[in-house]
Design a protein around this motif. Sequence first.
Motif, PDB file in Angstrom:
ATOM      1  N   TRP A   1      -7.661   0.418   4.678  1.00  9.95           N
ATOM      2  CA  TRP A   1      -6.247   1.146   4.340  1.00  9.95           C
ATOM      3  C   TRP A   1      -6.107   2.586   5.009  1.00  9.95           C
ATOM      4  O   TRP A   1      -6.894   3.323   5.661  1.00  9.95           O
TER       5      TRP A   1
ATOM      6  N   GLY B   1     -12.464   8.881   3.606  1.00 10.12           N
ATOM      7  CA  GLY B   1     -11.368   7.979   2.787  1.00 10.12           C
ATOM      8  C   GLY B   1     -12.019   7.490   1.346  1.00 10.12           C
ATOM      9  O   GLY B   1     -13.261   7.913   1.014  1.00 10.12           O
TER      10      GLY B   1
ATOM     11  N   ASP C   1      -4.990   6.519   1.067  1.00  8.15           N
ATOM     12  CA  ASP C   1      -5.634   5.622   0.270  1.00  8.15           C
ATOM     13  C   ASP C   1      -6.081   6.109  -1.209  1.00  8.15           C
ATOM     14  O   ASP C   1      -5.833   5.375  -2.403  1.00  8.15           O
TER      15      ASP C   1
ATOM     16  N   THR D   1       0.854  -1.301  -0.166  1.00  7.72           N
ATOM     17  CA  THR D   1      -0.050  -0.195  -0.109  1.00  7.72           C
ATOM     18  C   THR D   1       0.942   1.329   0.096  1.00  7.72           C
ATOM     19  O   THR D   1       0.839   1.893   0.964  1.00  7.72           O
TER      20      THR D   1
ATOM     21  N   SER E   1      -5.468   6.381   5.910  1.00  4.60           N
ATOM     22  CA  SER E   1      -6.294   7.355   5.167  1.00  4.60           C
ATOM     23  C   SER E   1      -5.295   8.777   5.024  1.00  4.60           C
ATOM     24  O   SER E   1      -3.974   8.504   5.000  1.00  4.60           O
TER      25      SER E   1
ATOM     26  N   VAL F   1     -10.563  -1.919   1.086  1.00  6.11           N
ATOM     27  CA  VAL F   1      -9.917  -0.473   0.972  1.00  6.11           C
ATOM     28  C   VAL F   1     -10.276   0.271   2.257  1.00  6.11           C
ATOM     29  O   VAL F   1      -9.829   1.428   2.194  1.00  6.11           O
TER      30      VAL F   1
END
Length: 308
Positions: free
Chosen positions: A184, A223, A193, A163, A186, A181
């Motif tokens: 993930w 996000g 993300d 990532t 932020s 997702v």
Amino acid sequence: MAPTNLSKFDIIKACQSDLIFGPWLKGKPSWQPWMTFLKCMFGEPLDSQELDEVKERTGRASTANRRYSEAWLVVGRRGGKSFILAIVAVYLTFFVNWKSYLAPGEMGTVVIVAADRRQARVILRYIKGLVSGIKFFQAEVGRETQWALEFPKQRITIEIFTTSFRSARGYTIVAALLDEVAFWRSEDTANPDEEIVNAIRPGMATVPGAMLLAASSPYAKRGVLFKQYNDYFGKEDEDVLVWHADTRTMNPSVSKKYIERQYELDPAKAAAEYGAQFRADVEDFIPEELVDAAIQKGVFRRPADTAT
């Protein structure tokens, strides 16, 4: 024996074929909602019942007979998201010829990204299981590691990326599978993300038919997942598809009694994880949608107000 002319297999035919994905999907009612999604995503004909389901899941009056290059699946936990992403990955690897879009010696890449590499390996394991379970695909596997699977004849590599907005640079991407997702990092990190997603898209720009599929149970109203939901759910004539469904809608085999128990234990958490609702109890000081509502789109500068 391999079926002849794989290019003639649309994804639904592949899912129904006993030689391909049929042993896992064919005749199993719990996978029927996902067949409707795949028909919608790939632009296959829908019957009236399926069309009604698509309208409810997308909030759109019409989505039929149109192939989408990007889809965001806001689906409850244990809904079957990761396995369907694996099905799509294997289908795009073997049933679509990407070679004309690749430079000499270049490999196209199916990218898998999750909150961390351990999570991403869930999809890769599904892919490996599917390939090993389909006899005529087994011989196509080249180099295999814990993070990648190479198919030299197809000139495709299926690979787990970190990532990081740097990890996708330089790759020609035929498909991007983004798992969980909503979890993930932020905007408060070096790899937000949205920046990771924006770094992936250019790698798909020179590949007609490339697909991005992001799937997650929801979390907070912030996000990239919430942004895509807010921007595209229920919006007609948009190229980005948002599919919204609770766990049991997409996977009726999950026990209703079990989910009811989760609601009793923690209603807010269960509503997000199994009801696929964005949480209202983990908001920023000022919720993002209120900030959005206070902004006039297209205005970048205002003249000074000298009246006060």
